[in-house]
Write an enzyme that holds these catalytic residues in place. Structure first.
Site: not given
Ligand code: ADP
Ligand code: ADP
Ligand code: MG
Length: 674
Positions: A300, A116, A275, A208, A165
């Site tokens: 992806r 990130k 995102e 988001h 998350g």
């Molecule tokens: P991940 O790789 O786990 O998906 P993200 O960076 O996409 O991580 O963030 C996941 C979620 O966390 C976002 O969809 C949002 O709900 C929350 N989030 C991320 N960054 C911020 C921020 N700067 N302020 C508030 N909420 C955030």
């Molecule tokens: P997206 O960003 O596509 O909305 P997520 O960040 O929640 O979804 O993760 C993508 C999906 O990948 C998860 O919901 C899960 O089904 C799958 N996934 C990721 N890592 C694993 C793992 N280690 N084992 C099984 N499933 C996985």
């Molecule tokens: Mg994300």
């Protein structure tokens, strides 16, 4: 186009990819683990290769074996799905070395977007707006603290290598920063093997919103509009929709162009998602004031891609296959159109009322919505399981995705609610009823969206009783009478009213419902009329029942109301589904259950197989009821185990990092006696 591809994934996404391949005349090879030997995705493909044990590390992450399987079966390309190896640049490189096409972006793009912090530095250069923050390499804690002070609280500390998350800590004030940083780094090194973090402004009540992009090998890149994924639990998506409510054409274009610029900055090819976190300084009623900031790029296909397919009428997996085989993008930006509104609900094996604890078990009953879609394409149900399959602890808890499309958001919402009502799962806990509460909540239905919607609306979402105890008891009593009558060999279904077993005028039933013990008194009256007293309320009951779908359908009339209830009995529990909602009621054999609750006191066992992440206490600590004791990880989620009662910790029975079986005792607690 390829003639054969290997799908390096499982579950719904493997089935999804296989369906498009089949439609295009492309042959498919599945891979599978021990646990998946009879899985739906294996049946969905033309051939299948066993690649190892049930744990992902022994199978779906074993890329040498997957590449060997592709070679042995003559596949020309590998589709990685999402999760597993989909964002692994070493795997993408290994495919290329083996002469196989990786259906995804070049490994350099995966790498550039993989961390990130680095990706934010790149985006800054490309002119993409970022959340104010620090994403430098220097990780000196004092420097990070100074940066947080400069940004202004609240701030969010994020593991640069994080995902799903995890690895995020919100910090409210300067004094809390050092402790949050240390805990975030601990989680990051454990989960992602790197403790590098970034610090950014914690956006209040954000949305988001993400943009689907597509690039080809001829240098073109387009955006396929946006998806709103604001409804989240634990920073993970629950409901996703397209288009984003309130989105203006100007903002859509700006965000789309920013996303394309992000993709072009890394020479992106294939399906990707950029995102954004979106600030709403004007509140829900002034979407025109929304400001967007780059959050991350997922290199992806995403779980929620079907909502984009629903509004564009396109098949994104088909696009992936075409682009990977060297074709140009099927459409140019000005040819892309969107129509109507689509919403996806993630149906997961979990217990929303218990902090979304994932559930494992058998899908004893698994019925999908059948009669709610009168229009073609209005309902789509993507899954990788069949009735009788087991949701195991090895993979994540998503069972299926329900996607609806309507001319308007209101139409899509109504359709989603109806389809959820017809999604009937018995055998393990799911979030289906919870999703209905969210869909019907004022905040969601009026599109007052932000990432805190679920906690904000908690009162209307958790521990609800959609059915009502009188109806639940009436249905359970009717179901029991029907069963008994059937057992006697008489024909219980020829009568349209109740009946009177000889010798009985009154009968007592004991139930447990929503955590409470309930007694119901049934009185047989003249002419087959039944009088049912539940607690102190009386209901006059009559019913017709008939076997249906391996359960029983009871058509109940009580207190002048009519309800059709579908019942399935599993052990002592009767699972009830009706238009109002779904619930479970358990018949108690009063004698057998006496004294059982007392014994449950101090047991601290693993609710599921998984890994012990940490203990929050040590031997000798006194703890209060509800205090967190340990954190476990299973099914890609962390679970806090809390003290069931006040007491003293006698002994910890495992160490952080240990694998534990379901039911294993984690620690001994001496319960305080009052
Ligand atoms: P991940 O790789 O786990 O998906 P993200 O960076 O996409 O991580 O963030 C996941 C979620 O966390 C976002 O969809 C949002 O709900 C929350 N989030 C991320 N960054 C911020 C921020 N700067 N302020 C508030 N909420 C955030
Ligand atoms: P997206 O960003 O596509 O909305 P997520 O960040 O929640 O979804 O993760 C993508 C999906 O990948 C998860 O919901 C899960 O089904 C799958 N996934 C990721 N890592 C694993 C793992 N280690 N084992 C099984 N499933 C996985
Ligand atoms: Mg994300």
């Amino acid at each position: 186009m390829f003639s054969k591809i290997l799908i390096a994934n499982r579950g719904e996404i493997a089935c999804r990819v296989a369906a498009t391949a089949r439609r295009l005349g492309v042959r498919t090879v599945a891979v599978y683990s021990d646990a998946d030997a009879n899985a739906k995705h294996v049946a969905a493909c033309d051939e299948a290769v066993h690649i190892g044990g049930s744990a992902p590390k022994q199978s779906y992450l074993q890329w040498e074996r997957i590449i060997d399987a592709a070679r042995a079966t003559g596949a020309q390309a590998i589709h990685p799905g999402y999760g597993f190896l989909s964002e692994n640049e070493a795997f993408a490189d290994a495919c290329a070395k083996a002469g196989l096409v990786f259906i995804g972006p070049p490994s350099s793009a995966i790498q550039a977007m993989g961390l990130k912090a680095e990706s934010k530095r790149l985006m800054e250069q490309a002119g993409v707006p970022l959340v104010p923050g620090y994403h430098g390499e220097d990780q000196d804690p004092a420097l990070l603290q100074r940066e947080a002070d400069r940004i202004g609280y609240p701030v969010l500390i994020k593991a640069s290598a994080g995902g799903g998350g995890k690895g995020m800590r919100a910090v409210e004030k300067a004094e809390d920063f050092a402790a949050a940083l240390a805990s975030c780094k601990r989680e990051a090194i454990n989960s992602f093997g790197s403790d590098a973090v970034l610090v950014e402004k914690y956006v209040q009540r954000p949305r988001h919103i993400e943009i689907q992009v597509f690039g080809d090998t001829h240098g073109d890149c387009v955006y396929l509009f946006e998806r709103d994924c604001s409804v989240q639990r634990r920073h993970q998506k629950v409901l996703e929709e397209a288009p984003a409510p309130g989105m203006t054409p100007e903002l859509r274009q700006q965000m789309g162009e920013a996303a394309v610029a992000a993709a072009k900055a890394v020479n992106y090819v294939g399906a990707g998602t950029v995102e954004f976190i979106v600030e709403q300084p004007g509140g829900y009623d002034h979407p025109e004031q929304m400001r967007f900031y780059f959050m991350e790029m997922n290199t992806r296909l995403q779980v929620e891609h079907p909502v984009t397919e629903a509004i564009t009428g396109l098949d994104l997996v088909e696009w992936q296959l075409r682009v990977a085989s060297g074709e140009k993008l099927p459409l140019q930006q000005h040819e892309l159109r969107m129509q109507g509104h689509a919403i996806e609900a993630r149906i997961c094996a979990e217990n929303p009322d218990n902090n979304f604890l994932p559930a494992t078990g058998r899908l004893d009953v698994y019925r999908k919505p059948a009669h709610v879609a009168f229009e073609r394409g209005a309902i789509r149900f993507d899954d990788g399981v069949r009735e009788g399959d087991v949701i195991s602890p090895f993979y994540d808890s998503m069972v299926a995705k329900l996607i609806v499309h309507g001319a308007t958001r209101a139409e899509a919402l109504a359709r989603l609610d109806a389809a959820l009502a017809q999604t009937r799962i018995v055998g393990l806990a799911t979030n289906v009823q919870f999703l209905r509460h969210v869909v019907r909540s004022g905040a969601f239905s009026s599109a007052r969206l932000d990432t805190a919607l679920i906690p904000r609306e908690a009162e209307a979402l958790f521990n609800q009783d959609p059915v009502g105890r009188t109806l639940a008891v009436a249905a359970a009593v009717a179901q029991t009478l029907v069963h008994e009558k059937a057992g006697e060999g008489a024909d219980p279904f020829s009568r349209t009213d109740g009946w009177r077993p000889f010798g009985l005028t009154q009968r007592r039933f004991d139930f447990e419902y929503q955590g409470d013990a309930l007694t119901a008194q049934l009185t047989y009256g003249h002419g087959g009329a039944l009088q049912l007293a539940v607690g102190d309320a009386d209901a006059v009951l009559s019913f017709q029942a008939q076997p249906a779908d391996s359960g029983t359908v009871v058509d109940l009339q009580y207190n002048g109301q009519r309800q059709t209830v579908q019942c399935w009995q599993l052990g002592e529990s009767v699972h009830l589904f009706c238009d109002r909602g779904a619930t479970v009621i358990t018949e108690l054999d009063a004698l057998a259950h006496a004294g059982e609750t007392a014994a449950e006191g101090g047991r601290l066992t693993a609710p599921m197989p998984g890994k012990v992440v940490s203990f929050a206490v040590k031997a000798g600590d006194t703890v209060r009821k509800g205090q967190p004791l340990a954190v476990m990880e299973a099914m890609k989620m962390e679970h806090t185990i809390a003290a069931p009662a006040d007491g003293t910790v006698a002994e910890l029975l495992f160490a952080p990092g240990d694998q534990v079986a379901e039911g294993a005792e984690l620690l001994k607690l001496a319960v305080a006696t009052a």
